[in-house]
Design an enzyme around this catalytic site. Structure first.
Site, PDB file in Angstrom:
ATOM      1  N   GLU A 111      22.476 -20.801 -59.871  1.00 43.64           N
ATOM      2  CA  GLU A 111      21.439 -21.427 -60.690  1.00 43.64           C
ATOM      3  C   GLU A 111      20.765 -20.423 -61.620  1.00 43.64           C
ATOM      4  OE1 GLU A 111      19.998 -25.162 -57.983  1.00 43.64           O
ATOM      5  OE2 GLU A 111      19.568 -23.157 -57.218  1.00 43.64           O
ATOM      6  N   GLU A 131      24.661 -25.982 -51.214  1.00 45.11           N
ATOM      7  CA  GLU A 131      23.462 -26.520 -50.543  1.00 45.11           C
ATOM      8  C   GLU A 131      23.754 -27.742 -49.694  1.00 45.11           C
ATOM      9  OE1 GLU A 131      21.836 -23.913 -53.758  1.00 45.11           O
ATOM     10  OE2 GLU A 131      23.540 -25.268 -53.539  1.00 45.11           O
TER      11      GLU A 131
END
Length: 257
Positions: A111, A131
């Site tokens: 990210e 995740e």
């Protein structure tokens, strides 16, 4: 001049500010110190007229393993209010940012790269948003930015499987601008930063602003924003200098006004 050796180091190299996550013992995972360090580095970048671009990287051959889960378990927030995860995920930066990725860019590390405008990756780099394997989503911008960068179904495959891809595949998907040899990501990113820095700083900032404003906006609103920025650029001293330099066949001397 370099800052003290803390969780995030900054160093001006030419007209670029190299921002280095410096937690090798934790594979450069993001804790509160890193988040605030990156936020401060971005302020340093935007506040220094002699700097044209930022290069974000990690120390010891790793970009970032993402959120520091141990720090989070202690109650540390790996985010900065108003700027989001790592002090960058929701920040509106005025100058171009380039990610120089060596080794792992996992979860929040990926990210961080997605929050940059350009990405240079070493051949041995690895990217993943795992995740979902931990009962979470890529909430530092992954689920928002990835489907905007690559085709929907390919983005969903990475988000739903948590699969790791290598630099070559990231390049094929268009997530990486350049794939270089291991250990060469930072030098290549600095070369790219120098190429960017040769251009007018007001124009660079306007490109970033219009791209940001046009994201998801109706065409009419996007063009209105573009017309306003273009009009301001045409009235700038830098535009006049660019025209003169072209006519005189010389490099322009930008002043940022």
């Amino acid at each position: 001049m370099s800052t003290p050796n803390t969780a995030v180091r900054t160093e001006a190299v030419g007209s670029a500010l190299v921002i280095t996550i410096n937690r090798p013992q934790a594979r450069n995972a993001v804790d509160a110190a890193v988040a605030h360090g990156i936020a401060a580095a971005l302020d340093e970048l935007d506040g220094n007229a002699e700097l044209s671009a930022g290069v974000l990287t990690g120390t010891a051959g790793t970009f970032s393993a993402g959120m520091d889960l141990k720090a989070a378990a202690r109650g540390e927030a790996p985010a900065v209010p108003g700027r989001g995860f790592a002090g960058i995920a929701e920040a509106e930066t005025g100058k171009p940012l380039i990610a120089a990725v060596e080794g792992y860019a996992l979860g929040g590390g990926f990210e961080l790269a997605l929050a940059c405008d350009l990405v240079v990756a070493a051949a041995g780099a690895r990217f993943a948003l795992p995740e979902v394997k931990r009962g979470l989503i890529a909430g530092g911008g992954g689920v928002i930015r990835l489907p905007k960068r690559i085709p929907h179904h390919l983005a969903m495959e990475l988000l739903l499987t948590g699969r790791t891809i290598d630099a070559e595949r990231a390049g094929e998907l268009g997530l990486v601008n350049r794939v270089v040899g291991d250990g060469e990501a930072l030098p290549a990113a600095l070369e790219l930063a120098a190429e960017v820095a040769a251009n007018a700083p007001l124009a660079l900032a306007a490109v970033k602003e219009v791209v940001r404003l046009a994201d998801g906006a109706p065409d009419a609103e996007a063009f209105a924003a573009q017309h306003a920025r273009s009009r301001a650029l045409r009235e700038s001293a830098d535009f006049a200098e660019g025209v003169r330099a072209f006519a005189e066949k010389r490099a322009p001397q930008w002043r940022g006004r």
